[in-house]
Design an enzyme around this catalytic site. Structure first.
Site, PDB file in Angstrom:
ATOM      1  N   GLU A 199      71.258  34.875  34.786  1.00  0.00           N
ATOM      2  CA  GLU A 199      71.967  36.150  34.655  1.00  0.00           C
ATOM      3  C   GLU A 199      72.120  36.504  33.165  1.00  0.00           C
ATOM      4  OE1 GLU A 199      76.349  38.001  35.885  1.00  0.00           O
ATOM      5  OE2 GLU A 199      76.048  35.842  35.786  1.00  0.00           O
ATOM      6  N   HIS A 200      72.766  35.618  32.417  1.00  0.00           N
ATOM      7  CA  HIS A 200      72.933  35.797  30.973  1.00  0.00           C
ATOM      8  C   HIS A 200      72.086  34.753  30.244  1.00  0.00           C
ATOM      9  CE1 HIS A 200      76.650  38.214  31.603  1.00  0.00           C
ATOM     10  NE2 HIS A 200      76.913  37.333  32.550  1.00  0.00           N
TER      11      HIS A 200
END
Length: 435
Positions: free
Chosen positions: A330-331
């Site tokens: 995601e990040h």
């Protein structure tokens, strides 16, 4: 103590478990979600209020599920000026980024003499946005969802967000919604919120699309309702990879590893590096920094870093990058010496933050890029929330007589080959009918 894993020594089962993380392990939530959804489908508001009282707050009544104008006014008065100022700066940056994403409404190009092709872009009619709460408050998520929907031009936007046990909606989130121009906010969460927006009840209107981050129960509801409504990107428990090399400051690596880990025990936070010295030093600093967190945040981090996350030791930067692309986080925070030198090699990530001055928290709040990102490995095929989540495209075509003359024989030939007689006839019999 944060665990250190050696990629070369992991079995295929170990590696599979690490990549699977919490979001995909939602089978136990599916049966609960199915029951709630079936009941709301069959009984509408009567079932909805039962589940709100059971899971959200005991004093719920149908007539007060929607946040009132008075509550918005009270929220404006209750939050501190510095919070309003911070929200406003975040609002300005996020709005600027998303306004820059907007395409032209009509794009039509002459691709050959007399042949015009392109598309028309229009907003979807309605959207349901889910803003989680849990033990924290997420006005930043409210901004990240409402702003692109408003910029895109969605005419009907509703928000569902869980209240506290007294039925009170978090005030800064209400201020953020109002700042973005959204006032239809409902105090309900979880499966019942997703089901109500997808199916529609007397109180909650049915929408064309639902998006927003959920826990495993909300993710289970979205999985079941896929096909009934567009459920948006898979946005479940938080996850991150901190990509580091021998030049990375171990204290910064340790600090940033804890960022997504503190979201909850199901979060997955990994420090991926080929430098063993850095791994050992970072692990030491993680232990030190943990003691500075509130006890419940410590517990979240310790659980996540010992189950879904930790420190992954590879044999080279190339192997680290290969793992990043397989994991599709995601990040992704890139703390290597020359972050731009590896940017082109990164294929799968919800967002890519380059260098020590661009930590995940800044992106989460006020950098302007959207922080509602695909999780569970879906960054391979999904993108961050943007105006494009709330827009649809229709192809446009126009032929002049010259353009039609160039394409009619090709069309008739291919239609005949594929066995579509009416297609071919529409071209053949057109001769003499057109001026």
């Amino acid at each position: 103590m944060v665990r250190i894993l050696r990629l070369a020594e992991m079995t295929s089962q170990d590696l599979s478990a690490l990549k699977r993380r919490a979001e995909l392990n939602i089978e136990q939530a599916l049966s609960i979600a199915k029951e709630v959804i079936d009941q709301i489908r069959q009984r509408g508001d009567a079932a909805l209020i039962e589940y709100v009282r059971k899971f959200d707050y005991a004093g719920a009544e149908l007539e007060n599920l929607k946040v009132s104008e008075q509550e918005f006014a009270e929220a404006r008065e209750s939050i501190e000026p510095e919070i309003k100022s911070a929200l406003h700066q975040a609002f300005v940056n996020i709005k600027e980024v998303h306004e820059r994403q907007m395409p032209e409404e009509i794009q039509l190009a002459e691709i050959d003499s007399g042949i015009f092709a392109g598309e028309k872009v229009t907003p979807i009619a309605s959207a349901g946005l889910y803003v989680p709460r849990g033990k924290g408050a997420f006005p930043s998520v409210m901004l990240m969802l409402t702003i692109p929907a408003k910029v895109a031009g969605v005419s009907k936007i509703i928000v569902c967000t869980p209240p506290d046990k007294n039925g009170k909606v978090e005030p800064a989130s209400l201020v953020a919604a109002e700042m973005a121009g959204v006032k239809d906010v409902y105090r309900l969460g979880g499966i019942q919120a997703i089901a109500a927006m997808a199916l529609g009840t007397g109180i909650v209107p049915k929408v064309d699309k639902i998006t927003g981050p959920c826990n495993v129960y909300g993710s289970a509801a979205k999985r079941i309702l896929y096909g009934t409504v567009d459920v948006g990107l898979p946005a479940g428990p938080s996850e991150s990879i901190i990509l580091a090399d021998e030049h990375t400051d171990p204290q910064i690596a340790a600090l940033d590893l804890l960022v997504e880990a503190e979201h909850g025990p199901e979060s997955a936070a990994l420090l991926v590096t080929h430098d063993e010295s850095l791994a050992l030093k970072a692990a030491k600093y993680v232990s030190e920094y943990l003691t500075k967190l509130p006890q419940w945040r410590q517990e979240f981090c310790e659980k996540g870093l010992s189950s879904y996350g930790g420190i992954l030791l590879t044999r080279s930067l190339e192997e680290s990058l290969e793992f990043v692309n397989e994991y599709a986080p995601e990040h992704l925070e890139v703390l290597v010496k020359e972050p731009f030198s590896v940017l082109g090699k990164i294929k799968n990530a919800g967002e890519i933050l380059l260098g020590p001055y661009t930590p995940i928290p800044v992106s989460n709040y006020c950098l302007g890029v959207n922080a509602i990102l695909p999780t569970g490995g879906f960054a391979r095929s999904y993108s961050a929330v943007s105006v494009f989540d709330f827009l649809k495209r229709a192809g446009i075509g126009y032929l002049t007589p010259e353009g039609y003359a160039k394409l009619k024989q090709t069309t008739q030939t291919l239609a005949t080959y594929e066995g579509f007689a009416a297609h071919a006839m529409a071209i053949q019999e057109r001769e003499g009918l057109l001026d």
